[in-house]
Scaffold this motif. Structure first.
Motif, PDB file in Angstrom:
ATOM      1  N   GLU A   6       0.722  -1.187  -0.031  1.00  0.00           N
ATOM      2  CA  GLU A   6       0.006  -0.023   0.063  1.00  0.00           C
ATOM      3  C   GLU A   6       0.905   1.174   0.051  1.00  0.00           C
ATOM      4  O   GLU A   6       1.809   1.510   0.789  1.00  0.00           O
ATOM      5  CB  GLU A   6      -0.870  -0.018   1.150  1.00  0.00           C
ATOM      6  CG  GLU A   6      -2.024   1.022   1.118  1.00  0.00           C
ATOM      7  CD  GLU A   6      -3.148   0.880   2.219  1.00  0.00           C
ATOM      8  OE1 GLU A   6      -3.722   1.891   2.387  1.00  0.00           O
ATOM      9  OE2 GLU A   6      -3.014  -0.202   2.823  1.00  0.00           O
ATOM     10  N   ASN A  11      -3.553   7.710 -10.268  1.00  0.00           N
ATOM     11  CA  ASN A  11      -3.871   6.417  -9.199  1.00  0.00           C
ATOM     12  C   ASN A  11      -5.057   6.024  -9.626  1.00  0.00           C
ATOM     13  O   ASN A  11      -6.090   6.672  -9.713  1.00  0.00           O
ATOM     14  CB  ASN A  11      -3.241   6.702  -7.944  1.00  0.00           C
ATOM     15  CG  ASN A  11      -3.842   5.947  -6.930  1.00  0.00           C
ATOM     16  OD1 ASN A  11      -4.683   5.773  -6.756  1.00  0.00           O
ATOM     17  ND2 ASN A  11      -2.850   5.058  -6.511  1.00  0.00           N
ATOM     18  N   ASP A  42      -7.102   4.288  -7.449  1.00  0.00           N
ATOM     19  CA  ASP A  42      -7.842   4.490  -6.219  1.00  0.00           C
ATOM     20  C   ASP A  42      -8.328   5.932  -6.165  1.00  0.00           C
ATOM     21  O   ASP A  42      -9.521   6.281  -5.956  1.00  0.00           O
ATOM     22  CB  ASP A  42      -7.176   4.045  -4.797  1.00  0.00           C
ATOM     23  CG  ASP A  42      -6.960   2.728  -4.870  1.00  0.00           C
ATOM     24  OD1 ASP A  42      -7.886   2.065  -5.462  1.00  0.00           O
ATOM     25  OD2 ASP A  42      -6.107   2.251  -4.021  1.00  0.00           O
ATOM     26  N   ARG A  43      -7.461   6.953  -6.333  1.00  0.00           N
ATOM     27  CA  ARG A  43      -7.804   8.437  -6.407  1.00  0.00           C
ATOM     28  C   ARG A  43      -8.777   8.831  -7.766  1.00  0.00           C
ATOM     29  O   ARG A  43      -9.661   9.548  -7.489  1.00  0.00           O
ATOM     30  CB  ARG A  43      -6.738   9.256  -6.413  1.00  0.00           C
ATOM     31  CG  ARG A  43      -5.660   9.098  -5.227  1.00  0.00           C
ATOM     32  CD  ARG A  43      -4.777  10.360  -5.122  1.00  0.00           C
ATOM     33  NE  ARG A  43      -3.673  10.276  -6.465  1.00  0.00           N
ATOM     34  CZ  ARG A  43      -2.696   9.675  -6.479  1.00  0.00           C
ATOM     35  NH1 ARG A  43      -2.256   8.921  -5.257  1.00  0.00           N
ATOM     36  NH2 ARG A  43      -1.625   9.682  -7.206  1.00  0.00           N
ATOM     37  N   ASP A  94      -5.491  -1.843 -11.634  1.00  0.00           N
ATOM     38  CA  ASP A  94      -5.642  -0.546 -11.900  1.00  0.00           C
ATOM     39  C   ASP A  94      -7.424  -0.844 -12.483  1.00  0.00           C
ATOM     40  O   ASP A  94      -7.910   0.312 -12.946  1.00  0.00           O
ATOM     41  CB  ASP A  94      -5.219  -0.029 -13.029  1.00  0.00           C
ATOM     42  CG  ASP A  94      -3.618   0.635 -12.609  1.00  0.00           C
ATOM     43  OD1 ASP A  94      -3.610   0.982 -11.565  1.00  0.00           O
ATOM     44  OD2 ASP A  94      -2.715   0.263 -13.504  1.00  0.00           O
ATOM     45  N   ARG A 142     -10.485  -0.963 -11.179  1.00  0.00           N
ATOM     46  CA  ARG A 142     -11.442  -0.035 -10.650  1.00  0.00           C
ATOM     47  C   ARG A 142     -11.023   1.397 -11.112  1.00  0.00           C
ATOM     48  O   ARG A 142     -12.339   1.950 -11.351  1.00  0.00           O
ATOM     49  CB  ARG A 142     -11.313  -0.077  -9.147  1.00  0.00           C
ATOM     50  CG  ARG A 142     -11.655  -1.177  -8.349  1.00  0.00           C
ATOM     51  CD  ARG A 142     -11.420  -0.804  -6.890  1.00  0.00           C
ATOM     52  NE  ARG A 142     -11.661  -2.037  -6.274  1.00  0.00           N
ATOM     53  CZ  ARG A 142     -12.891  -2.710  -5.829  1.00  0.00           C
ATOM     54  NH1 ARG A 142     -13.961  -1.992  -6.088  1.00  0.00           N
ATOM     55  NH2 ARG A 142     -12.871  -3.807  -5.234  1.00  0.00           N
ATOM     56  N   GLY A 143     -10.066   2.004 -11.105  1.00  0.00           N
ATOM     57  CA  GLY A 143      -9.986   3.507 -11.955  1.00  0.00           C
ATOM     58  C   GLY A 143     -10.299   3.426 -13.064  1.00  0.00           C
ATOM     59  O   GLY A 143     -10.739   4.283 -13.803  1.00  0.00           O
TER      60      GLY A 143
END
Length: 944
Positions: free
Chosen positions: A175, A441, A443-444, A466, A468-469
């Motif tokens: 992380e 990123n 998540d961001r 990656d 989800r992004g």
């Protein structure tokens, strides 16, 4: 003695391998246990490897461990069936016989294997792969001697430790880390040794030996254990890792997005390695038999000389176009062109292949139906129909309904582009136009999208982590990788705008900046990307409608003459021929109606009359009616609204040109029409001349603890029948006006929120009375229907009683879902992710119909309604009417129509056609109308 013991042990294992279920299916040397139609058992990859072997293509030998083992693995605490090891040994023995090498051989050329996943439906990059398995400190030396190529042998070993360490041993980024730990080691070594970044193929044998030592140390530091030397331990570990990856986070997210059941499981494919990294006469590549971005009939893909397949798909190097093989590897290129023809003729679809050239010889490692954009799918289907590879029904099925809206997506405004600087160029990997705030990123990016921002995900290269992004982003931009990289493949499937390999872009993860074209952008700044041309623009660029929109709705000849427009019209004409169920639109204005009719809507399934009250100053009359303290004053205010409603209905009827219109009477609670801030209340008081305290008091009186279940729908009209009277009068007077002007009209009056037969009976009496009065007063005749919306569970289960008073039912699945699940769609955001991640909701039930719960209520209502009134018209007007899976359920239920928003009409038409073709109810004969005639008809419709 030792030899006898080994022979006896071998015989015992061989005998064990033939007992019980068959878990291992072999292929090689023109023979295979399985075939292409065994995808449920062998997964897509295993089934197609067997099929390619059977049709004589050069496929390295191997075997598939079936999906049943995956099911067993999870049901038995991640252990294998007792007979699996013996069957795997028999599979390896078969590979050794065909390939002429021994697994784990430390004297001669060792048999190395690739271990890959293989789900029933392709899930590119979502599960794990291990290559070069079987290497250890002894077999690497044997490989070096057997090939007389020390650099190659240690390159393979370095790759193997990296992949096995990542996939099986779990040495992955932690992380907060932006770089993979093995890549960090490689980059550090390159800069330490050479003072710069060099390509992996430039690493020497000694470089790779040093990296092997550093990789082993990394494994030891991160796991506390040494790297495994036993090839069988490696193989069992890799197979377990592939099975385990079926339930990793990215695979779960991917399955959830595409509706792939977890129960299917994955197969594991073990295949003899062939090597693209032996030197300049070798290479690896990925290719599509036609261009998956735009549909052109050309071999499309990429390759790398002196590389393994992962180098191409991972995007760590930017490969060369596959056409470059004609110069670099001419014989292999000729062979690949021959294979291309064989595959398309055999599979009758565009294929996505992986191949390796070892010392000039071509080997096929995989084929599958290629993922494609909506534009490519449309062109593929039309061209292949013309080439007589597929019939027109198959052509319809080849266009995924859930991708069709890509064709309608906006493009960049040409005038705006002229004013906007180009800052970089890459490879066009996913067509379309996207402007958004950049995030580096995943998540961001996902978090920003959840806040309502339009997002571009910008990465050096993407990896499956990656995902989800990528789902959250409007577009994807990478500085490395090609059109066959992970980013490109996934983007095309999702319909995302994508540019890969934009080498002019410098990405700094630590500073969260992007530099290009002499400009610097930080996270949150706008960039714009054109996935059709590969051009990156600084800042935000405005968009304009697609050529299909302009051709159909605006009637522009320039758009109507394009191939894409004509193909789209042909597809919709085929859909009209195939479909049993009609498609209507949810529309509240003549403009919306015209748009929907241009898309082929057969009428209106829902007009929300309350939307009309918010236009201009009519909201003040509506508020005056709500604030009135007696019936006389209410009627006085309603009289002001009557001409507005009548005019609206006339405009809608006229735009429909005789098509039916289902008009819902007032549905929402009255408090929604009143101002809630003190300033707004004071302004209203001054406008209509009543004390502000009176308004405040009325707002207080109308407050409801749960408006979703409160004083609304038919309950309002029972409390205040004059509201229903005014609306019915407006509908029928508009109808009478149409009749007098020679305009055909078919009104259908819908009473909302009925749960008791008596509720509907009271409303029907009013509607019939008003209709008779209007007919007599205007001296005209017109037909009309009266029905209800089934949107509460009691209405569904007492549909037989309600049908005595209803000529039609329309399922209001938005509210039916809310009342059946006891969930407000406006408030479920706080727990929706938890429910989907825990497999409670397979999908958002407000986006795709809950067929097992809400669907049962619909089935009950349909059956009970038909018992009492066999000719009752059944439709659906909730937002589910534009969801392809929900449309298929409605077809199965035998509904007369689905209704959806105007721009979802083509999607619903295509989904309805799919449903009819799949259940055999579509006609078999090909449509005679030519594409030109179809396009002409569409142009005439647009002009009207």
């Amino acid at each position: 003695m030792a030899t006898r013991k080994k022979t006896a042990k071998k015989a015992a294992r061989k005998a064990a391998s033939t007992k019980g279920p068959k878990y291992v299916y072999t292929w090689g040397n023109g023979k295979a246990d399985g075939h292409g139609k065994m995808k449920e058992l062998l997964g897509g990859k295993g089934a197609n490897l067997a099929e390619m072997t059977l049709i004589g293509l050069p496929v390295p030998a191997g075997f598939t461990i079936t999906t049943e083992v995956c099911t067993y693995y999870y049901a038995h605490k991640r252990t294998y069936p007792s007979t699996l090891r013996a069957q795997m040994e028999a599979g390896i023995a078969n590979m050794e016989k065909i390939m002429g090498y021994k697994f784990g051989d430390s004297e001669g050329f060792p048999l190395l294997v690739a271990v890959r996943s293989g789900a029933r439906d392709s899930m590119p990059g979502m599960m794990d792969t291990v290559l070069n398995l079987g290497l250890n400190d002894k077999t690497v030396e044997a490989l070096s001697k057997a090939t007389d190529n020390e650099r190659f042998a240690w390159d393979c070993y370095r790759r193997f430790i990296q992949m096995y360490g990542d996939v099986v041993l779990g040495v992955q980024k932690r992380e907060g880390e932006d770089h993979e730990p093995f890549e960090e080691v490689i980059e550090s070594f390159k800069h330490e040794t050479y003072g710069k970044d060099i390509v992996d193929s430039d690493l020497t044998a000694e470089d790779n030996k040093e990296l092997v030592a550093r990789f082993k140390k990394l494994v030891k530091d991160r796991t506390g254990q040494g790297f495994p030397e036993d090839p069988w331990e490696q193989l069992e570990g890799a197979a377990g890792a592939v099975f385990s990856s079926w339930m990793n986070d990215r695979a779960i997210v991917y399955r959830r997005k595409y509706g792939i059941p977890a129960a299917w499981g994955t197969a594991v494919n073990v295949q003899a390695m062939v090597f693209g990294n032996t030197g300049t006469n070798s290479g690896s590549g990925v290719a599509f038999t036609r261009n998956p971005a735009n549909g052109e009939n050309e071999l499309y893909g990429e390759f790398l000389v002196n590389a393994q397949g992962e180098d191409v798909v991972a995007g760590v190097r930017t490969p060369d176009p596959v056409s470059g093989m004609e110069q670099a590897l001419p014989q292999a290129y000729k062979d690949l062109l021959k294979v291309r023809k064989i595959l398309e003729k055999h599979f009758t679809d565009v294929q996505d292949v992986e191949f390796t050239i070892q010392d000039g010889k071509l080997f096929m490692l995989q084929t599958r139906n290629g993922k494609r954009t909506a534009a490519a799918a449309l062109k593929f289907s039309m061209d292949m129909n013309k080439e007589k590879l597929i019939d027109w029904q198959t052509a319809v099925l080849r266009n995924p309904a859930d991708q069709l809206d890509q064709l309608l997506a906006p493009v960049f405004d040409a005038a705006e582009l002229k004013k906007t600087p180009e800052i970089a160029k890459g490879l066009p990997a996913g067509p379309g136009a996207a402007s958004g705030k950049i995030y580096l990123n995943a998540d961001r990016a996902a978090a920003a999208a959840n806040k309502g921002e339009v997002v571009l995900l910008v990465r050096v290269e993407t990896s499956p982590e990656d995902l989800r992004g990528m789902i959250a982003a409007e577009g994807i931009l990478t500085s490395r990788g090609g059109v066959s990289s992970h980013a490109a493949l996934v983007a095309r499937q999702m319909g995302k705008v994508c540019i890969c390999g934009a080498s002019g872009i410098e990405i700094d993860y630590d500073k969260k900046t992007v530099k290009a074209g002499g400009q610097s952008f930080k996270e949150g700044d706008y960039l714009s990307i054109d996935g059709t041309t590969g051009i990156v623009y600084g800042g935000q660029v405005a968009t304009e409608p697609s050529e299909i929109i302009t051709g159909l709705i605006n009637g522009k000849k320039s758009s109507q003459n394009t191939e894409k427009f004509q193909h789209f019209v042909q597809l919709m004409d085929w859909c009209a021929k195939a479909t049993r169920m009609g498609v209507r639109t949810n529309a509240d204005t003549p403009e919306q109606v015209k748009t929907a009719v241009a898309f082929g809507a057969e009428g209106i399934g829902l007009t929300r009359t309350e939307h009309m009250f918010f236009e201009g100053d009519r909201i003040d009359a509506m508020r005056e009616m709500i604030l009135a303290d007696n019936e006389t004053n209410r009627r006085k205010a309603l009289k002001k609204l009557l001409p507005h409603q009548r005019k609206d209905f006339f405009g809608i009827f006229k735009a429909l040109e005789g098509k039916p219109a289902t008009i819902r009477l007032l549905d929402p609670p009255l408090h929604e029409f009143l101002p809630h801030t003190k300033e707004q209340q004071l302004d209203l008081a001054n406008k209509i001349g009543i004390p502000v305290e009176t308004i405040m008091q009325r707002v207080h009186e109308l407050h409801e603890f749960n408006p979703m279940l409160g004083h609304r729908g038919c309950r309002l009209a029972i409390s205040y029948p004059e509201i229903a009277e005014m609306q019915a009068q407006a509908i029928f007077e508009a109808a009478a006006q149409c009749v007098k002007k020679g305009i055909e009209v078919k009104p259908e009056v819908m009473v909302p929120l009925v749960g008791y037969a008596r509720e509907l009976e009271l409303q029907v009496e009013i509607i019939h009375r008003i209709a008779a009065e209007v007919k007599e007063k205007k001296g005209v005749e017109f037909d009309y229907l009266v029905g209800t919306m089934i949107e509460v569970p009691r209405g569904a289960v007492t549909a037989d009683e309600i049908a005595a008073h209803a000529q039609f039912f329309s399922f209001g699945t938005n509210d039916l879902t809310q009342t059946a699940l006891g969930v407000s769609r406006d408030d479920m955001g706080s727990f929706l992710n938890s429910y989907t991640e825990n497999d409670i909701y397979p999908r958002n039930p407000f986006a795709s119909l809950d067929t097992t719960g809400v669907g049962q209520l619909m089935e009950i209502a349909a059956a009970k309604g038909r018992e009492v009134r066999p000719d009752i018209k059944l439709g659906i007007c909730g937002e589910h009417g534009g969801d392809p899976d929900s449309v298929k359920f409605c077809h199965k239920l035998g509904l007369a129509y689905v209704s959806c928003s105007p721009y979802r009409v083509p999607v619903a038409r295509l989904a309805a056609a799919h449903a009819a073709i799949n259940d055999g109810s579509a006609p078999k004969a090909a449509k005679k109308a030519t594409k030109k005639k179809s396009a002409k008809k569409a142009a005439k419709r647009a002009k009207k």
